[in-house]
Design a protein around this motif. Structure first.
Motif: not given
Length: 458
Positions: A34-45, A391-400, A453-458
């Protein structure tokens, strides 16, 4: 910005080459129905030097789908559906995973006319992020009719968000990130080779032999006649959702202070940070001094069982430990006092405690209903900074950055993530009522520990 919306471009289903299994659910799996799905994701440049952006996206989508199919070969329960079997003589009600009769996992391509900065620059997580995930507001029992796994790839102006919605009755956070990391590993292996066979080596082979207590024979028959008896859907109240970053240095100071105040060296860094959060949120809520308050931590049972359950075990294997006191005691004593209570709660969790819980559950099965499980003076700290998200990468480098969807959020839900720079840094995703969040942002002890910490600088 508020008028912008995510637009779905296409969707399809992805299946492994072979998926002809039936998986029984354990007590740990069933309680999550009766709980929700797990919803997680990664943002890449997106790559900085793109000559043909359309070609880049189409190529990315094809590689993601192909590598997903290869990954589902190893994680075949995610390609199935839930099924309920009922009999009247003898009476029986069982829920399991059927990998035979299913379309597979859903794969969605979507677009949004916003930038990475639009997503990460505001203090609060923009509500549009919830649209980066499929299965909005779905509960795990809905896996009877909707996919157990859904991937949504949302293309931004300068980035790509890969959001994953996984049925929480199929697996926990450890299982989730083992899947995500394996998908990344296979994606990278396929990108480096023309070999498209199904024997791509992976570093952590999932274990699908589900763990049951010794006195329990699957499938487990539940004392219900219809799912309406145990499924409860609740609307999340108005919340503010914000990320707070804590550097390794800041956390080390908290740990040193907590251990010094308790005259010990046993309190961990995470227990010290959790104590700070518990005290700060409680202070921000301003309840009466005799009000009881509880801090719950989601703990992985795998290493606590005898014999231990492998980290590669695919399924749910978690237990919530808790420390309880009154508001007066919590705030009159220092961070070391609260941290020690959490330390004791964690160290007291062992094989015997888990088995006693399971024996009690088998005698009287129940399904967790989030909205009824937590009171307005408590908090739950879930997820883990130990998960290998970056550690998850999909051809776009490390997630932001990492972000989550609507699922399993309420006033007092805190989720922990590894900091992007690593080294023991931690990000906390905090969900609170607007009034409490404003008070927390004015809490000097808490904000002094927060690191800019500003993730936009990385």
């Amino acid at each position: 910005m508020s008028s912008l919306a995510v637009r779905r471009i296409s969707e399809c289903f992805v299946k492994p080459q072979f998926s002809n299994q039936i998986c029984n659910l354990t007590p740990w799996d069933i309680v999550m129905l009766s709980t929700n799905y797990i919803q997680k994701g990664l943002l890449f440049k997106k790559p900085a030097t793109l000559i043909d952006e359309h070609h880049f996206i189409q190529n990315l989508l094809e590689k993601l789908k192909h590598s997903l199919s290869l990954t589902l070969f190893h994680f075949y329960p995610l390609s199935g559906r839930l099924v309920t079997h009922k009999t009247q003589n003898p009476p029986s009600y069982t829920v399991s995973i059927d990998c035979n009769n299913s379309d597979g996992a859903r794969f969605i391509h979507a677009t949004l006319d916003m930038t990475i900065a639009d997503i990460l620059s505001p203090f609060d997580v923009p509500p549009i992020v919830q649209s980066f995930f499929d299965h909005h507001k779905a509960v795990n029992h809905d896996g009877h009719t909707v996919p157990l796994l859904s991937i949504q790839v949302t293309e931004l102006v300068d980035g790509v968000f890969i959001g994953c919605s996984m049925n929480h009755s199929v697996g926990d956070g450890t299982s989730y990130w083992n899947f995500f990391n394996t998908w990344s590993q296979i994606f990278q292996a396929q990108s480096q080779s023309e070999n498209h066979e199904y024997d791509v080596p992976i570093s952590r082979q999932p274990i699908h032999n589900r763990w049951f207590p010794h006195n329990c024979s699957p499938p487990i028959s539940l004392p219900f006649k219809h799912h309406d008896e145990f499924i409860w859907r609740s609307e999340t109240p108005l919340l503010r959702e914000r990320f707070f970053h804590f550097s390794a240095e800041s956390i080390a100071k908290l740990k040193a202070k907590a251990n010094s105040e308790s005259n010990t060296t046993k309190i961990s860094a995470f227990q010290s940070l959790s104590a700070l959060v518990w005290r700060s949120i409680t202070r921000a809520r301003s309840p009466p001094s005799d009000q009881k308050t509880t801090c719950r931590l989601a703990a992985n049972n795998r290493s606590r069982m005898k014999p231990p359950v492998a980290e590669e075990y695919f399924g749910n294997c978690v237990h919530a430990v808790s420390a309880e006191t009154t508001t007066g005691e919590l705030l009159e004593n220092g961070i070391g006092w609260a941290a020690w209570k959490l330390h004791v709660a964690v160290t007291d969790l062992n094989d015997r405690v888990v088995l006693e819980f399971l024996e009690g559950w088998l005698d009287s099965p129940f399904i967790i209903q989030m909205g009824r499980y937590f009171d307005p003076y408590s908090l739950l700290i879930g997820s883990s900074p130990r998960f290998n998200m970056y550690g998850c990468e999909f051809g776009m480098g490390k997630a932001v950055a990492s972000r989550s969807g609507y699922a399993n959020k309420f006033d007092g839900k805190v989720s922990s993530y590894p900091g992007r720079e690593g080294g023991g840094s931690i990000d906390l995703e905090v969900c609170l009522s607007p009034q409490t969040m404003s008070a927390l942002e004015s809490d000097q002890e808490f904000m002094n520990a927060v690191t800019e910490f500003d993730p936009l600088l990385f």
